[in-house]
Design a protein around this motif. Structure first.
Motif, PDB file in Angstrom:
ATOM      1  N   LEU A   1      -4.788   1.899  11.110  1.00 19.77           N
ATOM      2  CA  LEU A   1      -3.698   2.876  11.191  1.00 19.77           C
ATOM      3  C   LEU A   1      -4.185   4.195  11.793  1.00 19.77           C
ATOM      4  O   LEU A   1      -3.437   5.157  11.897  1.00 19.77           O
TER       5      LEU A   1
ATOM      6  N   ILE B   1       3.991   4.604   4.057  1.00 14.97           N
ATOM      7  CA  ILE B   1       3.562   5.339   5.250  1.00 14.97           C
ATOM      8  C   ILE B   1       4.497   6.519   5.519  1.00 14.97           C
ATOM      9  O   ILE B   1       4.081   7.559   6.026  1.00 14.97           O
ATOM     10  N   MET B   2       5.754   6.380   5.104  1.00 12.67           N
ATOM     11  CA  MET B   2       6.700   7.470   5.347  1.00 12.67           C
ATOM     12  C   MET B   2       6.356   8.722   4.532  1.00 12.67           C
ATOM     13  O   MET B   2       6.817   9.811   4.856  1.00 12.67           O
TER      14      MET B   2
ATOM     15  N   PHE C   1     -11.667   5.031  -2.648  1.00 17.28           N
ATOM     16  CA  PHE C   1     -11.307   3.668  -2.252  1.00 17.28           C
ATOM     17  C   PHE C   1     -12.608   2.917  -1.922  1.00 17.28           C
ATOM     18  O   PHE C   1     -12.828   1.779  -2.335  1.00 17.28           O
TER      19      PHE C   1
ATOM     20  N   PHE D   1      -5.956  16.450   6.528  1.00 19.37           N
ATOM     21  CA  PHE D   1      -6.323  15.345   7.420  1.00 19.37           C
ATOM     22  C   PHE D   1      -5.083  14.631   7.953  1.00 19.37           C
ATOM     23  O   PHE D   1      -4.917  14.425   9.143  1.00 19.37           O
ATOM     24  N   ILE D   2      -4.206  14.299   7.035  1.00 21.62           N
ATOM     25  CA  ILE D   2      -3.081  13.433   7.404  1.00 21.62           C
ATOM     26  C   ILE D   2      -2.099  14.162   8.319  1.00 21.62           C
ATOM     27  O   ILE D   2      -1.416  13.548   9.132  1.00 21.62           O
TER      28      ILE D   2
ATOM     29  N   ILE E   1      -6.435   5.965  10.241  1.00 22.96           N
ATOM     30  CA  ILE E   1      -6.780   6.828   9.103  1.00 22.96           C
ATOM     31  C   ILE E   1      -8.039   6.275   8.437  1.00 22.96           C
ATOM     32  O   ILE E   1      -8.545   5.214   8.821  1.00 22.96           O
TER      33      ILE E   1
ATOM     34  N   GLY F   1       0.822  -1.211   0.000  1.00 23.05           N
ATOM     35  CA  GLY F   1       0.000   0.000   0.000  1.00 23.05           C
ATOM     36  C   GLY F   1       0.846   1.246   0.000  1.00 23.05           C
ATOM     37  O   GLY F   1       2.044   1.218  -0.319  1.00 23.05           O
ATOM     38  N   LEU F   2       0.217   2.340   0.391  1.00 24.81           N
ATOM     39  CA  LEU F   2       0.939   3.616   0.338  1.00 24.81           C
ATOM     40  C   LEU F   2       2.130   3.581   1.281  1.00 24.81           C
ATOM     41  O   LEU F   2       2.080   2.955   2.353  1.00 24.81           O
TER      42      LEU F   2
ATOM     43  N   PHE G   1      -7.765  18.055   1.053  1.00 27.49           N
ATOM     44  CA  PHE G   1      -8.388  17.408   2.214  1.00 27.49           C
ATOM     45  C   PHE G   1      -7.439  16.368   2.802  1.00 27.49           C
ATOM     46  O   PHE G   1      -7.260  16.276   4.024  1.00 27.49           O
TER      47      PHE G   1
ATOM     48  N   ALA H   1      -4.444  -2.302   1.991  1.00 29.04           N
ATOM     49  CA  ALA H   1      -4.742  -0.884   1.727  1.00 29.04           C
ATOM     50  C   ALA H   1      -4.552  -0.475   0.254  1.00 29.04           C
ATOM     51  O   ALA H   1      -5.234  -0.980  -0.630  1.00 29.04           O
ATOM     52  N   GLY H   2      -3.586   0.416   0.005  1.00 33.68           N
ATOM     53  CA  GLY H   2      -3.364   0.874  -1.369  1.00 33.68           C
ATOM     54  C   GLY H   2      -3.098  -0.282  -2.327  1.00 33.68           C
ATOM     55  O   GLY H   2      -3.437  -0.207  -3.512  1.00 33.68           O
TER      56      GLY H   2
HETATM   57  C1  LIG Z   1     -12.103  11.074   5.307  1.00 31.13           C
HETATM   58  C2  LIG Z   1     -10.774  10.670   4.716  1.00 31.13           C
HETATM   59  C3  LIG Z   1     -10.433  11.403   3.537  1.00 31.13           C
HETATM   60  C4  LIG Z   1      -9.238  11.519   2.976  1.00 31.13           C
HETATM   61  C5  LIG Z   1      -8.001  10.789   3.136  1.00 31.13           C
HETATM   62  C6  LIG Z   1      -7.470  10.707   4.468  1.00 31.13           C
HETATM   63  C7  LIG Z   1      -6.618   9.799   4.862  1.00 31.13           C
HETATM   64  C8  LIG Z   1      -5.676   9.044   4.086  1.00 31.13           C
HETATM   65  C9  LIG Z   1      -6.035   7.710   3.691  1.00 31.13           C
HETATM   66  C10 LIG Z   1      -4.843   7.085   3.120  1.00 31.13           C
HETATM   67  C11 LIG Z   1      -5.118   5.740   2.590  1.00 31.13           C
HETATM   68  C12 LIG Z   1      -3.991   4.866   2.885  1.00 31.13           C
HETATM   69  C13 LIG Z   1      -3.709   3.797   2.228  1.00 31.13           C
HETATM   70  C14 LIG Z   1      -2.550   2.962   2.535  1.00 31.13           C
HETATM   71  O1  LIG Z   1      -2.148   2.196   1.716  1.00 31.13           O
HETATM   72  S1  LIG Z   1      -1.763   3.086   4.053  1.00 31.13           S
HETATM   73  C15 LIG Z   1      -0.596   1.792   4.106  1.00 31.13           C
HETATM   74  C16 LIG Z   1      -1.158   0.616   4.775  1.00 31.13           C
HETATM   75  N1  LIG Z   1      -0.244  -0.500   4.722  1.00 31.13           N
HETATM   76  C17 LIG Z   1      -0.045  -1.325   5.719  1.00 31.13           C
HETATM   77  O2  LIG Z   1      -0.633  -1.206   6.761  1.00 31.13           O
HETATM   78  C18 LIG Z   1       0.964  -2.419   5.491  1.00 31.13           C
HETATM   79  C19 LIG Z   1       1.923  -2.512   6.606  1.00 31.13           C
HETATM   80  N2  LIG Z   1       2.870  -3.562   6.366  1.00 31.13           N
HETATM   81  C20 LIG Z   1       2.653  -4.833   6.673  1.00 31.13           C
HETATM   82  O3  LIG Z   1       1.630  -5.216   7.171  1.00 31.13           O
HETATM   83  C21 LIG Z   1       3.759  -5.782   6.360  1.00 31.13           C
HETATM   84  O4  LIG Z   1       4.913  -5.060   6.135  1.00 31.13           O
HETATM   85  C22 LIG Z   1       3.469  -6.681   5.150  1.00 31.13           C
HETATM   86  C23 LIG Z   1       3.037  -5.895   3.949  1.00 31.13           C
HETATM   87  C24 LIG Z   1       2.417  -7.694   5.537  1.00 31.13           C
HETATM   88  C25 LIG Z   1       4.783  -7.433   4.795  1.00 31.13           C
HETATM   89  O5  LIG Z   1       5.289  -8.076   5.929  1.00 31.13           O
HETATM   90  P1  LIG Z   1       6.811  -8.556   5.967  1.00 31.13           P
HETATM   91  O6  LIG Z   1       7.156  -9.221   4.696  1.00 31.13           O
HETATM   92  O7  LIG Z   1       6.993  -9.295   7.233  1.00 31.13           O
HETATM   93  O8  LIG Z   1       7.671  -7.208   5.956  1.00 31.13           O
HETATM   94  P2  LIG Z   1       7.937  -6.236   7.182  1.00 31.13           P
HETATM   95  O9  LIG Z   1       6.726  -5.976   7.942  1.00 31.13           O
HETATM   96  O10 LIG Z   1       9.123  -6.714   7.912  1.00 31.13           O
HETATM   97  O11 LIG Z   1       8.319  -4.882   6.391  1.00 31.13           O
HETATM   98  C26 LIG Z   1       9.567  -4.665   5.796  1.00 31.13           C
HETATM   99  C27 LIG Z   1       9.913  -3.212   5.948  1.00 31.13           C
HETATM  100  O12 LIG Z   1       8.977  -2.438   5.198  1.00 31.13           O
HETATM  101  C28 LIG Z   1       8.350  -1.484   6.048  1.00 31.13           C
HETATM  102  N3  LIG Z   1       6.983  -1.269   5.578  1.00 31.13           N
HETATM  103  C29 LIG Z   1       6.009  -2.166   5.519  1.00 31.13           C
HETATM  104  N4  LIG Z   1       4.898  -1.619   5.000  1.00 31.13           N
HETATM  105  C30 LIG Z   1       5.183  -0.354   4.724  1.00 31.13           C
HETATM  106  C31 LIG Z   1       4.446   0.727   4.168  1.00 31.13           C
HETATM  107  N5  LIG Z   1       3.175   0.618   3.764  1.00 31.13           N
HETATM  108  N6  LIG Z   1       5.057   1.908   4.017  1.00 31.13           N
HETATM  109  C32 LIG Z   1       6.345   2.082   4.399  1.00 31.13           C
HETATM  110  N7  LIG Z   1       7.106   1.087   4.940  1.00 31.13           N
HETATM  111  C33 LIG Z   1       6.520  -0.111   5.086  1.00 31.13           C
HETATM  112  C34 LIG Z   1       8.419  -2.112   7.421  1.00 31.13           C
HETATM  113  O13 LIG Z   1       8.292  -1.148   8.417  1.00 31.13           O
HETATM  114  C35 LIG Z   1       9.783  -2.743   7.387  1.00 31.13           C
HETATM  115  O14 LIG Z   1      10.721  -1.703   7.559  1.00 31.13           O
HETATM  116  P3  LIG Z   1      12.079  -1.942   8.361  1.00 31.13           P
HETATM  117  O15 LIG Z   1      12.765  -0.632   8.359  1.00 31.13           O
HETATM  118  O16 LIG Z   1      11.684  -2.371   9.746  1.00 31.13           O
HETATM  119  O17 LIG Z   1      12.796  -3.010   7.601  1.00 31.13           O
END
Ligand SMILES: CC/C=C\C/C=C\CCCC/C=C/C(=O)SCCNC(=O)CCNC(=O)[C@H](O)C(C)(C)COP(=O)(O)OP(=O)(O)OC[C@H]1O[C@@H](n2cnc3c(N)ncnc32)[C@H](O)[C@@H]1OP(=O)(O)O
Length: 570
Positions: free
Chosen positions: A449, A379-380, A457, A548-549, A451, A376-377, A544, A421-422
């Protein structure tokens, strides 16, 4: 350099220019370009998607290159359009004298170009532009745009000229280019009437490129000449950016700005902020004005060239099979294919290119990273960011999604790993989904999260699994196993991981049997409402999102979620 060599590579960066021709459909943009390059006029109207031409000149012993981008009047491809604003050095904005709306579009275009240039903080000056009121041969009774009105407006804007033209009757076309070249301080000899046009066959062109004179032996000719390249191909995004950076550097030098820091040290602090960013992506962001190097100054080009020459970043790999007309697009941003500004921009452009490739009928969206479709997106991108970057990031996401969901192609998701998510949004936006059985999960988990999934979406999920399931799924931020996803219709087929791709290929066969036109009309009518809902309020939506974020409470939730991800790992 041989004085007779007119080689595409022989033009130094300072002599390379890109002219972008813009305006609504049917105003005569292609006709103007065709008059300029070939002195031809074709009465038939064929809509342009994006044509690229290259003209090489030899003028007073120097080689010049003029690239011309003849753009689409209907602009379904916002990323391509924005890129044309950013990379253009000079512009022709065309309206038709019998269409007032087309004139209003010219005024809007000028604003958009200036906005784009201003957002690229390395280039702030207004670029030279000329307004062409085309079809001036039309009877007065059909005229909707008065000459005086445009002349009055143009007299108030900087570095802008105006002429009425007729591509059909060859009226003022020479003058149009001459005036623009003067405005841009380019050699006047680039104008059609001031150089000798050389018609050159492919063989002669090849000879010229190898440095062999294409004049008869011993004959000297120092008169200016111009030749249209028979092999012009639109440069890649990468080359576009390199050249735009080179230009920015030149302008910087010309402006004699003092003490430019070296890019390697200037951008270093950002490498920790944007984890697994490549130099290429940092440069791109810097170019877009989104990352300010230390001290807020512009970075040096010499080092940038070295960076660009490093192995390709390639966050989006496209493999086009011209036998089947099926392209495979793989996300490639280890470790988890999180979608940052860079990936989304590359994805948008890749989709736009496939959309315009007439040989392409279908696209498989997949991942080059084992065990992950997309996390997905990034997060950073949403954590401790700035309002400007948030807006730019969100726009890139909007564009990528509009391109994918609104694609004319058959789109299939090969989900060979996690897809939260994304990632789930991308998968749901395809026409068909095949997911790997096993431990992988898919779903819109935003509420977990702290959010909220944006309305578009939600719309896509509603269209996929219906109201009741969406309501539950979104409130709970539910993540489903492949089998659970299959049971609620979130995916269409579940197979062992090693059979995902072959299952997609088999499924594609039946989709490819349907005539494209009928399928596309059906798809468009089913998806139009959802697409229009976002298209009509993109800027509001982006603003927006940023508001929001960046709220303190939301930032706190995101911080806690990031910590939980890291804790889970340890
Ligand atoms: C009314 C509202 C109106 C308007 C908008 C308002 C709000 C905004 C909405 C925004 C919509 C958002 C959409 C999104 O996509 S948010 C992202 C959501 N994603 C997640 O929650 C995924 C999180 N990750 C995981 O669950 C796992 O990483 C995953 C994918 C299952 C894989 O697992 P695994 O193979 O074990 O890998 P790790 O967890 O060890 O991850 C490796 C490394 O990557 C980093 N990482 C994981 N996911 C992300 C991410 N999405 N973004 C950035 N970084 C990510 C993780 O922290 C690890 O980092 P490290 O440094 O520890 O190696």
């Amino acid at each position: 350099m041989s004085s007779h060599l007119v080689d595409e590579c022989a033009a130094p960066p300072k002599n390379c220019f890109r002219l972008v021709v813009l305006g609504t459909a049917r105003v005569g943009k292609t006709a103007i370009v065709s008059r300029f390059l070939f002195n031809q006029y074709d009465d038939q109207y064929t809509p342009t998607i994006e044509d690229f031409h290259r003209k090489m000149y030899r003028i007073r012993g120097e080689v010049y290159r003029l690239d011309i981008l003849d753009t689409s009047g209907v602009h379904p491809f916002p990323a391509m359009r924005r890129l044309s604003f950013l990379t253009g050095d000079l512009f022709i904005l065309v309206y038709s004298v019998d269409n007032y709306e087309s004139y209003m579009e010219v005024m809007r275009l000028r604003e958009q170009i200036l906005e784009s240039k201003a957002s690229c903080k390395t280039r702030t000056a207004a670029p030279p532009m000329i307004i062409a009121g085309n079809k001036a041969d039309r009877p007065e009774s059909e005229r909707e745009v008065l000459y005086d009105e445009v002349a009055k407006w143009v007299s108030t804007v900087k570095k802008c000229a105006f002429l009425e033209t007729s591509a059909k009757k060859n009226g003022n076309i020479n003058e149009l280019f001459q005036t623009l070249f003067e405005l841009a301080k380019l050699p006047p000899e680039m104008s059609p009437s001031l150089h000798r046009r050389v018609s050159i066959g492919d063989q002669a062109w090849e000879a010229a490129k190898k440095g062999i004179s294409f004049y008869p032996r011993g004959k000297q000719d120092d008169n200016p000449l111009g030749v249209v390249s028979p092999h012009a191909r639109r440069p890649s995004l990468r080359s576009d950016l390199i050249e735009a950076e080179a230009k920015a550097e030149q302008e910087q030098r010309r402006a004699e700005k003092p003490s430019i820091p070296k890019i390697s040290s200037a951008l270093s602090p950002y490498r920790s902020q944007y984890r697994s960013c490549t130099w290429m992506s940092l440069l791109r962001q810097a170019f877009q004005g989104l990352v300010r190097p230390a001290g807020g100054q512009v970075c040096r080009l010499q080092v940038q060239h070295r960076c660009y020459n490093a192995p390709a970043a390639g966050h989006v790999q496209v493999d086009m099979n011209s036998d089947t007309g099926v392209a495979t697009v793989r996300l490639n941003r280890p470790p988890v294919n999180s979608l940052n500004l860079d990936v989304l921009t590359e994805l948008s452009i890749a989709l736009e290119k496939l959309e315009t490739d007439r040989s392409c009928r279908a696209m498989v969206l997949a991942s080059a990273v084992p065990g992950i479709f997309s996390a997905g997106l990034d997060i950073m991108e949403m954590y401790k960011s700035t309002p400007e970057r948030c807006v730019a990031f969100w726009r890139a996401l909007q564009d990528a999604w509009l391109n994918l969901y609104g694609s004319r192609l058959i789109t299939m998701a090969a989900i060979e790993g996690h897809s939260p998510a994304g990632g789930c949004l991308l998968a749901m936006s395809c026409d068909y989904r095949v997911m790997a059985d096993g431990k992988f999960q898919i779903g819109l988990n935003e509420t977990r999260l702290g959010i909220v999934a944006p309305f578009w979406f939600t719309d896509v999920m509603l269209c996929t699994i219906g109201h009741r399931e969406t309501e539950k799924a979104l409130q709970l931020g539910a993540m489903y196993s492949a089998q659970q996803a299959l049971s609620i219709g979130l995916v269409d087929k579940v197979v062992p991981a090693d059979q995902v791709m072959s299952t997609v290929q088999t499924e594609l066969k039946s989709w490819l049997q349907i005539p494209d036109a009928a399928r596309v009309i059906t798809k468009t009518s089913m998806r139009k409402q959802v697409l229009d809902r976002l298209s009509s309020q993109k800027e509001k939506d982006a603003q927006f999102f940023a508001d929001f974020i960046l709220r303190e409470s939301v930032q706190k939730s995101l911080g806690a979620y990031i910590a939980s991800l890291q804790k889970r790992k340890s």
